[in-house]
Scaffold this motif. Structure first.
Motif, mmCIF file in Angstrom:
data_model
loop_
_atom_site.group_PDB
_atom_site.id
_atom_site.type_symbol
_atom_site.label_atom_id
_atom_site.label_comp_id
_atom_site.label_asym_id
_atom_site.label_seq_id
_atom_site.Cartn_x
_atom_site.Cartn_y
_atom_site.Cartn_z
ATOM 1 N N GLY A 179 -14.887 26.207 21.085
ATOM 2 C CA GLY A 179 -16.117 25.890 20.389
ATOM 3 C C GLY A 179 -17.096 25.090 21.215
ATOM 4 N N ARG A 180 -16.857 24.996 22.526
ATOM 5 C CA ARG A 180 -17.772 24.238 23.374
ATOM 6 C C ARG A 180 -18.658 25.211 24.147
ATOM 7 N N PRO A 181 -19.935 24.908 24.285
ATOM 8 C CA PRO A 181 -20.801 25.800 25.065
ATOM 9 C C PRO A 181 -20.383 25.804 26.529
ATOM 10 N N LYS B 54 -13.676 29.421 23.594
ATOM 11 C CA LYS B 54 -12.775 29.519 22.440
ATOM 12 C C LYS B 54 -12.535 28.169 21.764
ATOM 13 N N TYR C 25 -26.959 23.341 27.872
ATOM 14 C CA TYR C 25 -27.110 24.176 26.679
ATOM 15 C C TYR C 25 -28.154 23.634 25.728
ATOM 16 N N ALA D 148 -22.575 26.380 29.192
ATOM 17 C CA ALA D 148 -23.602 25.795 30.062
ATOM 18 C C ALA D 148 -23.788 24.313 29.774
ATOM 19 N N PRO E 248 -30.655 26.426 30.280
ATOM 20 C CA PRO E 248 -29.533 26.058 31.143
ATOM 21 C C PRO E 248 -29.635 26.590 32.568
ATOM 22 N N LYS F 5 -21.225 35.425 26.737
ATOM 23 C CA LYS F 5 -20.782 34.518 25.677
ATOM 24 C C LYS F 5 -21.293 33.124 25.986
ATOM 25 N N LYS F 6 -21.749 32.457 24.945
ATOM 26 C CA LYS F 6 -22.316 31.136 25.140
ATOM 27 C C LYS F 6 -21.325 30.028 24.831
ATOM 28 N N ILE F 7 -20.374 30.348 23.933
ATOM 29 C CA ILE F 7 -19.442 29.319 23.451
ATOM 30 C C ILE F 7 -18.038 29.777 23.783
#
Lengths: 430, 157, 242
Positions: free
Chosen positions: A142-144, A140, A149, A146, A154, A136-138
């Motif tokens: 809504g922030r990435p 919960k 990013y 890495a 990254p 998963k990149k983001i």
């Protein structure tokens, strides 16, 4: 399928057969079904077809897991079951059934005449064959996840950051070791290295577990080579550009050159590979009864036969002395080079006969032969001859550095449409 | 898709417009913040520069400094890592000059007095002019004549 | 044009503590305490470039010309810096994504370290064109930042233009040779020396971390964490992303 059954039923086996192969036709058919469920070929279609059936049985929790072992729990279980069955079929112990055994079993039970090895039946652990799970990149909120990013790479910047951090720790330790706690105005000193307040602040974060004794020089390791660009992309899972790759290697190289970089060996080992020295394959021939070492050396088209005995330093080539045979200093030094490196020019008598090639080729051939022959006297010479630590006494630049390596360069062939190997014909406008 | 909308209005006005028209349903995170704390000057990509140049910063001390360095030869290294801004010899000179110039009307007198004051504090002065005299190369006499012509005096013939 | 804005994620994840609205205060996060004009001076923030290379758009931020070097007016810097730090704090309080951009090799490690310390994001070495306006293609999930902080403006003009196109507010350190027109909150100051950049990085990271700590404390005190009486949180895209 019928042909397979045919093969299974009528095969002539030389080794002791597992009883399963003395099969009735129906059993053979069942046997084949078992193979199908066990074995997969390395084609995406087959995998997706097989696993798409298993997908529907998968549990919600498992499908959302990012840990490969959890996500592919069913596939792994199926693999383990199949492995046990295969082991039992081959009448071997299922507990100690290795991957090598699986390969042999499949080659035995399902012989394939396909040319492409990839297309033959294989049975590997699902984690090796199934696609890697996309993390998963983001999160919960809504922030990435890495920090890099928005750079697009990254993982690359993570590596860079770690190297930078290690290097600053190392600088700090160098200063500690060198000046200890006696530095009056340590800040000024740190700044004089043009590192600025950065190092001073980092000094707070640095751990104190490195003892001055760890400040050792022993970290130059010639048998390592950094990973290639493709391998690096594989590790980072990112398509880094050539420039970024060069930058990364430069940073790693600088890190390795640091005196106490062996402390971070584990980190650096991720990015380098052991390189087998070419001379590990050199065979050492035993001395003859009379204490003579016989060996051969080749270079271009020259072939030299060398005999070395313990003696006073006479060198005879084709019944002539070294000085007579080779007029040029360059060639004379080539011949004596292995002995010069070991400081043993006075210790051995050398007799050689050399045919073919020209003067330089013959000199190179003799050099190789002598280097190989010397190993028969003392295996320990190999180290010196490998690395060629001649110190500062060089006065002539020599072709290669590895004395035990047969120089593979030969005259390049002439190509049609060109005058020589590389020289093209004169370009004419019309 | 690159747009040229960024030339119209500010980020805030554009997003406000989008919200009003219904193109965006929800306010962005930063919207309220930028609304409450607007920038001092709204962004305008084609804002014309304020005409004129920056004023020159010249102080009366500069004249004194110029004179000081012309007269006396002082190469005093300053350690820039030290942030306590210790006054240099020139700075001290100027402090004295400031005091004396309040009393004296003539600048030269104040100048000389400041120099004396510094000498009392233990500063040795070496004048540039004196040094030049010492280092002056003696001028050669014109000894050229046709009798003793040589390359040395060839242009003097 | 509209597609650009659909890319932006709107997370109005404000949990309004009963009785406290951070926006109502002039300096909710006490940003004034973080620096003084003297500290700016000591770091050399007032040092501009030579007069010959100036950008006339910077005239209002320049104090004067001292022997051929421009001196930046620290009073102006102070005003703008306060505003910028305040805005940064508020955005950090709302868990916004803050992006530090500085593509100069001498400061890349500093910027990366700063961003990682305050758990925000950075772009160093090279700004990939289209990362904001073409995010669908270049990013795994097209989540755009809520604020971009440019620590070096002249080397990042394309990035500044992109942030304006993507309607993202920006903060930028503008030196006397820079064009401040497209930056929402410009801060006039020296962008070439390590000491001044370290100061800016320290200020921003401290402001962000303070705001985050404040947010955590406030979250612990909220009785109602859910979105009562507010616009509903758009979770659908976050779920699509996973």
């Amino acid at each position: 399928m019928t042909s397979l059954m045919h093969m299974v039923g009528r095969r002539k086996f030389s080794t002791g057969l597992p009883s399963i192969f003395k099969l009735h036709r129906m059993d053979a058919y069942r046997g084949i079904q078992v193979w199908k469920s066990l074995v997969q070929t390395n084609t995406n279609r087959l995998i997706t077809r097989q696993y798409s059936r298993l997908d529907t049985n998968r549990n919600e929790q498992q499908s959302s897991s990012i840990i490969p072992e959890e996500r592919y729990k069913n596939e792994i279980a199926a693999f383990e079951r199949g492995k046990r069955r295969l082991a039992l079929m081959m009448e071997k112990d299922p507990e100690t059934f290795t991957d090598q055994d699986i390969e042999e079993a499949l080659a035995y039970l399902l012989p394939s005449s396909l040319f492409a090895k990839d297309a033959r039946p294989i049975m590997k652990h699902p984690l090796e064959l199934l696609p890697k799970i996309q993390e998963k990149k983001i999160d919960k909120d809504g922030r990435p996840f890495a920090a890099g990013y928005y750079t697009g790479f990254p993982a690359f910047y993570n590596t860079i950051h770690v190297i930078f951090f290690i290097r600053f720790k190392a600088i700090k330790y160098c200063l500690q070791v060198q000046f200890g706690n006696e530095i009056g105005e340590r800040e000024e000193l740190l700044m004089s290295l043009s590192l600025g307040k950065e190092v001073d602040r980092l000094a707070d974060e640095v751990t104190q577990d490195l003892a001055p004794a760890d400040f050792s020089q022993d970290n130059t390791n010639l048998s390592f080579r950094w990973l290639s660009s493709d391998q690096m992309k594989d590790i980072l899972q990112e398509d880094i550009t050539d420039r970024q790759y060069d930058y990364l290697i430069a940073r790693l190289e600088r890190l390795q050159q640091f005196p106490n970089s062996n402390r971070v060996k584990d980190f650096m080992d991720k990015y380098r590979k052991n390189v087998e020295l070419r001379s590990t394959k050199v065979k050492i021939r035993p001395l003859s009864v009379a204490g003579v070492s016989y060996n051969k050396g080749k270079r271009k088209t020259a072939v030299a036969n060398i005999q070395i005995q313990e003696g006073t330093g006479n060198v005879t080539i084709n019944d002539k002395s070294l000085v007579e045979y080779f007029q040029q200093l360059l060639h004379r030094e080539q011949v004596l080079y292995p002995l010069l490196v070991l400081n043993l020019t006075h210790a051995f008598d050398i007799t050689c006969s050399v045919r073919g090639g020209g003067l330089s080729g013959q000199a190179g051939a003799i050099r190789l032969g002598i280097a190989r022959a010397l190993l028969s006297f003392n295996e320990a010479y190999k180290e010196t001859l490998d690395e060629c630590k001649f110190g500062d006494k060089f006065w002539i630049i020599l072709d290669t550095d590895e004395l035990l390596h047969r120089d593979p360069r030969i005259v390049e062939r002439k190509k049609p449409g060109q005058k020589k190997a590389r020289r093209k014909f004169a370009w004419v406008k019309r | 898709m690159a747009s040229r909308n960024f030339k119209v209005g500010t980020v805030y006005t554009r997003v406000l417009g989008l919200l009003k028209s219904g193109a965006i349903k929800q306010k962005p995170l930063w919207f309220d913040i930028v609304e409450t704390f607007p920038p001092i000057l709204p962004t305008m990509h084609n804002r014309a520069p304020v005409p004129g140049r920056a004023r020159k910063l010249q102080y009366w001390e500069d004249e004194v400094r110029e004179k000081f360095y012309k007269e006396f030869k002082f190469i005093e290294p300053v350690n820039l890592y030290e942030t306590d801004n210790k006054p240099t010899i020139c700075d001290r000179f100027i402090m004295h000059y400031e005091q004396f110039s309040q009393e004296e009307t003539d600048g030269d007198v104040a100048f000389a007095k400041s120099k004396e004051a510094l000498e009392q504090e233990g500063v040795t002065f070496s004048r540039i002019k004196e040094k030049e005299e010492k280092e002056a190369v003696p001028v050669k006499e014109n000894t050229a004549s046709e009798d003793n012509a040589s390359i040395e005096n060839i242009f003097q013939l | 044009m509209i597609s650009v804005h659909i890319l932006i994620y709107f997370f109005s994840s404000i949990s309004i503590v009963i009785g406290i609205n951070p926006l109502a205060h002039k300096d909710f996060f006490d940003v004034r305490q973080l620096y003084s004009i003297k500290s700016l001076f000591d770091a050399g923030v007032h040092l501009g470039h030579k007069t010959g290379v100036w950008n006339p758009l910077m005239k209002q931020y320049i104090y004067g010309d001292r022997h051929g070097n421009h001196i930046i007016d620290l009073n102006e810097t102070d005003r703008h810096l306060f505003l910028a730090l305040n805005v940064t704090s508020h955005i950090a309080y709302r868990k916004g994504v803050i992006l530090f951009v500085c593509c100069r090799p001498q400061f890349q490690h500093l910027v990366q370290k700063t961003a990682r310390e305050c758990q925000e994001f950075f772009v160093i070495q090279r700004w990939r064109g289209g990362i904001l306006t073409n995010a669908h293609k270049l990013l795994p999930v097209p989540r755009l930042p809520d604020l971009i902080i440019f620590l070096s403006v002249p080397y990042n003009m394309d990035a500044i233009r992109e942030s304006a196109q993507a309607n993202i507010p920006s903060i930028g350190i503008v030196d006397t040779d820079c064009n401040p027109n497209l930056i929402t909150y410009p801060i006039a100051g020296n962008d070439d020396s390590l000491s001044s950049l370290e100061l800016y990085c320290r200020l921003f990271s401290t402001a962000i971390l303070n705001a985050k700590v404040q947010r955590q404390n406030d979250d612990n005190y909220t009785i109602d964490k859910s979105n009562d009486g507010e616009t509903p949180r758009d979770n659908s895209r976050a779920e699509m992303a996973s």
